[in-house]
Structure formats: structure tokens, C-alpha cells
Design a protein around this motif. Structure first.
Motif, PDB file in Angstrom:
ATOM      1  N   ARG A   1       0.933  -1.152  -0.085  1.00  0.00           N
ATOM      2  CA  ARG A   1      -0.034  -0.121  -0.190  1.00  0.00           C
ATOM      3  C   ARG A   1       1.146   1.160  -0.065  1.00  0.00           C
ATOM      4  N   VAL A   2       1.023   2.145  -1.173  1.00  0.00           N
ATOM      5  CA  VAL A   2       1.947   2.857  -0.940  1.00  0.00           C
ATOM      6  C   VAL A   2       1.122   4.231  -1.125  1.00  0.00           C
ATOM      7  N   ASP A   3       1.627   5.316  -0.271  1.00  0.00           N
ATOM      8  CA  ASP A   3       1.004   6.705  -0.138  1.00  0.00           C
ATOM      9  C   ASP A   3       2.200   7.690  -1.178  1.00  0.00           C
ATOM     10  N   PRO A   4       1.570   8.412  -2.024  1.00  0.00           N
ATOM     11  CA  PRO A   4       2.290   9.252  -2.780  1.00  0.00           C
ATOM     12  C   PRO A   4       3.068  10.429  -2.089  1.00  0.00           C
ATOM     13  N   ALA A   5       2.632  10.527  -0.966  1.00  0.00           N
ATOM     14  CA  ALA A   5       3.406  11.508  -0.016  1.00  0.00           C
ATOM     15  C   ALA A   5       4.744  11.028   0.714  1.00  0.00           C
ATOM     16  N   LEU A   6       5.057   9.634   0.356  1.00  0.00           N
ATOM     17  CA  LEU A   6       6.176   9.273   0.883  1.00  0.00           C
ATOM     18  C   LEU A   6       7.526  10.074   0.180  1.00  0.00           C
ATOM     19  N   SER A   7       8.570  10.128   0.886  1.00  0.00           N
ATOM     20  CA  SER A   7       9.843  10.599   0.172  1.00  0.00           C
ATOM     21  C   SER A   7      10.369   9.321  -0.586  1.00  0.00           C
ATOM     22  N   VAL A   8      11.299   9.666  -1.379  1.00  0.00           N
ATOM     23  CA  VAL A   8      11.947   8.696  -2.071  1.00  0.00           C
ATOM     24  C   VAL A   8      12.671   7.727  -0.968  1.00  0.00           C
ATOM     25  N   PRO A   9      13.638   8.087  -0.083  1.00  0.00           N
ATOM     26  CA  PRO A   9      14.192   7.425   0.983  1.00  0.00           C
ATOM     27  C   PRO A   9      12.970   6.334   1.650  1.00  0.00           C
ATOM     28  N   GLU A  10      11.919   6.947   2.010  1.00  0.00           N
ATOM     29  CA  GLU A  10      10.799   6.191   2.683  1.00  0.00           C
ATOM     30  C   GLU A  10      10.224   5.164   1.486  1.00  0.00           C
ATOM     31  N   LEU A  11       9.951   5.432   0.495  1.00  0.00           N
ATOM     32  CA  LEU A  11       9.492   4.791  -0.542  1.00  0.00           C
ATOM     33  C   LEU A  11      10.529   3.300  -0.841  1.00  0.00           C
ATOM     34  N   VAL A  12      11.659   3.804  -1.059  1.00  0.00           N
ATOM     35  CA  VAL A  12      12.799   2.649  -1.184  1.00  0.00           C
ATOM     36  C   VAL A  12      12.651   1.777  -0.024  1.00  0.00           C
ATOM     37  N   THR A  13      12.792   2.338   1.352  1.00  0.00           N
ATOM     38  CA  THR A  13      12.638   1.449   2.652  1.00  0.00           C
ATOM     39  C   THR A  13      11.698   0.680   2.455  1.00  0.00           C
ATOM     40  N   LEU A  14      10.294   1.078   2.258  1.00  0.00           N
ATOM     41  CA  LEU A  14       8.942   0.394   2.137  1.00  0.00           C
ATOM     42  C   LEU A  14       9.070  -0.865   1.308  1.00  0.00           C
ATOM     43  N   LEU A  15       9.709  -0.721   0.055  1.00  0.00           N
ATOM     44  CA  LEU A  15       9.729  -1.699  -0.827  1.00  0.00           C
ATOM     45  C   LEU A  15      10.891  -2.945  -0.731  1.00  0.00           C
ATOM     46  N   THR A  16      11.447  -2.482   0.472  1.00  0.00           N
ATOM     47  CA  THR A  16      12.629  -3.702   0.947  1.00  0.00           C
ATOM     48  C   THR A  16      12.019  -4.372   2.179  1.00  0.00           C
ATOM     49  N   ARG A  17      10.820  -4.285   2.514  1.00  0.00           N
ATOM     50  CA  ARG A  17      10.373  -4.826   3.710  1.00  0.00           C
ATOM     51  C   ARG A  17       9.089  -5.349   3.707  1.00  0.00           C
ATOM     52  N   SER A  18       9.104  -6.375   2.670  1.00  0.00           N
ATOM     53  CA  SER A  18       7.770  -7.068   2.503  1.00  0.00           C
ATOM     54  C   SER A  18       7.699  -8.169   3.152  1.00  0.00           C
ATOM     55  N   VAL A  19       8.821  -8.903   3.692  1.00  0.00           N
ATOM     56  CA  VAL A  19       8.849  -9.980   4.532  1.00  0.00           C
ATOM     57  C   VAL A  19       8.322  -9.743   5.902  1.00  0.00           C
ATOM     58  N   GLY A  20       7.481 -10.603   6.272  1.00  0.00           N
ATOM     59  CA  GLY A  20       6.799 -10.535   7.762  1.00  0.00           C
ATOM     60  C   GLY A  20       6.013  -9.221   7.872  1.00  0.00           C
ATOM     61  N   GLN A  21       5.594  -8.661   6.600  1.00  0.00           N
ATOM     62  CA  GLN A  21       4.572  -7.451   6.753  1.00  0.00           C
ATOM     63  C   GLN A  21       3.601  -7.741   5.816  1.00  0.00           C
ATOM     64  N   GLU A  22       3.383  -9.095   5.452  1.00  0.00           N
ATOM     65  CA  GLU A  22       2.389  -9.476   4.452  1.00  0.00           C
ATOM     66  C   GLU A  22       1.388 -10.578   4.843  1.00  0.00           C
ATOM     67  N   VAL A  23       0.305 -10.957   4.279  1.00  0.00           N
ATOM     68  CA  VAL A  23      -0.525 -12.058   4.359  1.00  0.00           C
ATOM     69  C   VAL A  23      -0.772 -12.608   3.194  1.00  0.00           C
ATOM     70  N   THR A  24      -0.951 -13.918   2.906  1.00  0.00           N
ATOM     71  CA  THR A  24      -1.189 -14.712   1.639  1.00  0.00           C
ATOM     72  C   THR A  24      -2.397 -15.172   1.608  1.00  0.00           C
ATOM     73  N   LEU A  25      -3.395 -14.530   0.713  1.00  0.00           N
ATOM     74  CA  LEU A  25      -4.684 -15.211   0.450  1.00  0.00           C
ATOM     75  C   LEU A  25      -4.692 -16.065  -0.973  1.00  0.00           C
ATOM     76  N   ARG A  26      -5.452 -17.224  -0.832  1.00  0.00           N
ATOM     77  CA  ARG A  26      -5.687 -17.966  -2.057  1.00  0.00           C
ATOM     78  C   ARG A  26      -7.138 -18.049  -2.219  1.00  0.00           C
ATOM     79  N   PHE A  27      -7.762 -17.616  -3.305  1.00  0.00           N
ATOM     80  CA  PHE A  27      -9.032 -17.560  -3.652  1.00  0.00           C
ATOM     81  C   PHE A  27      -9.153 -18.828  -4.689  1.00  0.00           C
ATOM     82  N   LEU A  28     -10.059 -19.671  -4.562  1.00  0.00           N
ATOM     83  CA  LEU A  28     -10.194 -20.815  -5.565  1.00  0.00           C
ATOM     84  C   LEU A  28     -11.100 -20.541  -6.754  1.00  0.00           C
TER      85      LEU A  28
END
Length: 405
Positions: A144-171
Motif C-alpha cells: 500500500r503506497v502513499d504518494p506522499a512518501l519521500s524517495v528514501p521512505e519509498l525505497v525502504t518500504l519496498l525492501t520490507r515485504s517479509v513479515g509484513q504481508e498476508v497470503t490469500l488463496r481464492f479458488l
């Protein structure tokens, strides 16, 4: 008697070469001094800028694996762009869902961010990530990306998916209520299953404008059939709106222009094709029969014969006492059900999809098999579970039915 003149003096070659060497050394020394002063000036200027703009901008402690020239260039570049690093990175009006697919390069990610209005300056993003060694650490995932994030904040966000996500499987083949029940059982992220169902049934506010393929839906129609069944990775703060967004976006991406053109070649609108694909999804068990089943229904439509598809009645009957949404063993009373979804009584397609079909069923409708069959019945051969017996004539069909009695 003539006077003897003085003989001319000869130049000392050793002295000349020493003089040249001395001048070369002096020039080299001067060049080194100038280079040192220039580098020092740049670094001091960068440090002054960093101090001036403060906060999150750093110009030291970069990736030491970089060669000195690239390190110095990027350090200087970032120092001179300190103000841009502090500013919002994007231009979009709202936060939105952003997907990083496995194997995507930093350049591709930057281009995709820019396309969604989440990044103005791709070069700044790439250079920042490169300087700090983060360009190879951008993680595949759904954010979930907020366009108000700065470049450093944006880069940091995109390196932190592990442990911050849930996986859903719809059949494939689930109806909306089954999707909601799955969410109620798993309670993923911040997704309220009741809100999800209300949005999907168009009883709750939602911005449908990004999805023009839904524009032709009847006013009373739900988005049954358009919530693409797949595996999704969502951020922990995702809500029902985010989930519906990502599922509709996936449908739009999977149902390509080529598929839509193929639907039209068969005389089907997108809504009709999705409706037919949902029936194929519920009827098919074996993948290699999908295209044949699709052709059977298309042949029946072309000859103005009722589809006589059990799943459409099952959809109309709704949830059973045992909790199932798909009744097995339909009775004669069921087959006489007064409903626009009763394809035993009503010719043509039902009003809309009866489930959410997967890509294989959509592709089967786009490219149905070249057969003349009009009927099929489940095979009772234990050696071929899930398969069907197909026939062209009604007499052949009755013979196939009799085999299982």
C-alpha cells in the motif's frame, strides 16, 4: 696571422632532461592538489546541503562495495538533490496498491511506480537505492503506497515485504459468499469480510471508475465473476477496499485484449463470456474438457436450446442447511425452480456469472473446441473420474445416461 675565436658551448643533455622532469612533476603535483581541493569542496558542499535540509537525507555510509568513482558520483548527486529527497515522491491523489512481481529489476519497479503516479523522478529513486545498496533488495510483494512518501521512505518500504504481508488463496469457481466466508475464517490483515461482500455486491461505496470493463453491468448486478481467483500477497494494513482493488486489477490484466477480441469473434460480450466461463468452471473437473464443454454450451446457444446446466440452479438455490453453497443431487422440484438462473426452463445465458472463473475457463470460452456436441453427462467409469461422455444427438445422450443406471 688570424685570431682564433672562442668555440661555442654545448648544451648539457642531463640538465635539460632534469628540467623537463621537474616541470612534469610540478604539473602533476598541481593537478593532484587541485583534484583534492575540488573533491573536498564537493564533499563539504554536500555535507552543507545535508545539514541544511537535515532529516532523513544521508550522503555518507553508502554501499562500500561501489567503486570509488561511482561512490563519489552518487554521493555528490544525492547531496545536490537533498531537497528533492525530502519532497513527496509521487503525484497521485491517493494511496494505492502497488505490486512488485518476482524477478523485476529496480528499473522496472521504478517505471511501474511512475506509471501509477507514485514516483516522479525515477533517476533519483534508482540512484538512492544504488548508493545505499538497496537496489538488489527490493522485495516482491503487494504494498500500500502513499504518494506522499519521500524517495528514501519509498525505497525502504519496498525492501520490507517479509513479515509484513498476508497470503490469500481464492479458488476458481468460488462464489462471492464463499470468498467472504474464507475471509471470515482467516481474518487476514484489516479485511472485514462483511465489508468485502458489501462492496462486491455493490451495496457499499467504492470507486469503480478505474475499471471501465464493469461499466456495462446492469445497475442491480454484483461483480460476481470479476474478482479474479488467484494467490494474493497483501500488506498487513490492507482492508476490504484494497483487496477488491487488487482482484479487479488482476482480472483486467489477465483478461487480455486478445481474449476479449476472441470473445467478440464468438458473438459474446465480455459479460456474456464471463458468465459462460463461470458455468464452464463449475461443470469442468478435468482441464482438457473445458474447451469441449464451452463449445457444447455455445452450440446450444446458437441453436436456441436451453443450456440445462445444473450449476445455474445450484447458484439460485443458494446456501443449504449443511452449509454448502452448491447442492448435490438436484430434485425434480429444483429443476422446476422459478428463477432467471434456471437454465432448464429459460433459454440463453443467466443474468450474470454464477461464480468467479479462473483463467483456464475464460480461455476455453475464447477458444472452444471444434466439435458438434450438444450434450454431456458425467461418466460413471471409475477409471476416468471427473470425466464426461459427450454426444451430438439426444438419442446418444440418453444412451450415455443409461450406462450409469
Amino acid at each position: 696571422m688570424s685570431k682564433r675565436g672562442k668555440s661555442p658551448q654545448r648544451a648539457d643533455p642531463y640538465a635539460a632532461s632534469t628540467s623537463v622532469a621537474k616541470r612534469v612533476f610540478q604539473f602533476a603535483l598541481f593537478s593532484v592538489v587541485v583534484a583534492v581541493l575540488v573533491v573536498a569542496g564537493i564533499v563539504l558542499y554536500g555535507q552543507w546541503l545535508a545539514g541544511r535540509y537535515g532529516g532523513q537525507v544521508r550522503i555518507d555510509a553508502g554501499n562500500t562495495a561501489l567503486n570509488p568513482a561511482e561512490y563519489l558520483y552518487l554521493q555528490t548527486y544525492l547531496a545536490t538533490r537533498a531537497e528533492a529527497l525530502e519532497a513527496p515522491a509521487g503525484s497521485a491523489a491517493f494511496a494505492t496498491t502497488f505490486i512488485v512481481n518476482p524477478g523485476e529489476s529496480a528499473a522496472t519497479i521504478a517505471a511501474n511506480l511512475a506509471a501509477q503516479g507514485l514516483l516522479r523522478d525515477q533517476e533519483l529513486f534508482l540512484n538512492y537505492a544504488r548508493f545505499y545498496g538497496l537496489d538488489a533488495g527490493l522485495e516482491a510483494g503487494t504494498y500500500r503506497v502513499d504518494p506522499a512518501l519521500s524517495v528514501p521512505e519509498l525505497v525502504t518500504l519496498l525492501t520490507r515485504s517479509v513479515g509484513q504481508e498476508v497470503t490469500l488463496r481464492f479458488l476458481e469457481g468460488w462464489r462471492l459468499e464463499e470468498m467472504s466466508a474464507y475471509l471470515a475464517a482467516t481474518r487476514p490483515a484489516q479485511i472485514d469480510p462483511d465489508v468485502f461482500l458489501a462492496i462486491a455486491q455493490r451495496r457499499a461505496a467504492f470507486d469503480w471508475s478505474p475499471y471501465p470493463f464493469l461499466a456495462g453491468l446492469p445497475r442491480e448486478a454484483t461483480v460476481e465473476g470479476y474478482l479474479f481467483p488467484d494467490t494474493y500477497r497483501l500488506a498487513l494494513d490492507s482492508d476490504a477496499v484494497d483487496l477488491v482493488d487488487v482482484m479487479l486489477a488482476n482480472f483486467d490484466r489477465q483478461v487480455t485484449p486478445a481474449l476479449r477480441q476472441a470473445f467478440g469473434a464468438s458473438g459474446l460480450t465480455l459479460h456474456e463470456a464471463v458468465t459462460l466461463a463461470s458455468i464452464v468452471e463449475r461443470e469442468s473437473v478435468v482441464d482438457d474438457e473445458r474447451a469441449i464443454i464451452a463449445r457444447v454450451f455455445i452450440n446450444r446457444l446458437n441453436q436456441d436450446i436451453q443450456l440445462a446446466a445444473d450449476p445455474t440452479i445450484q447458484y439460485a438455490l443458494g446456501r443449504q442447511l449443511d452449509g454448502s453453497w452448491w447442492k448435490t443431487g438436484l430434485t425434480q422440484a429444483d429443476l422446476a425452480l422459478d428463477s432467471p438462473y434456471n437454465t432448464y426452463l429459460v433459454k440463453g445465458l443467466p443474468p450474470g456469472p454464477i461464480a468467479n472463473p479462473g483463467l483456464a475457463s475464460l480461455q476455453a470460452v475464447a477458444a472452444p473446441a471444434a466439435v458438434d456436441d450438444l450434450y454431456f453427462v458425467a461418466s460413471c467409469n471409475p477409471e476416468t473420474p471427473g470425466r464426461h461422455q459427450f454426444s451430438v444427438t439426444y438419442e446418444e445422450h440418453l444412451a450415455n445416461v443409461a450406462l450409469c443406471r
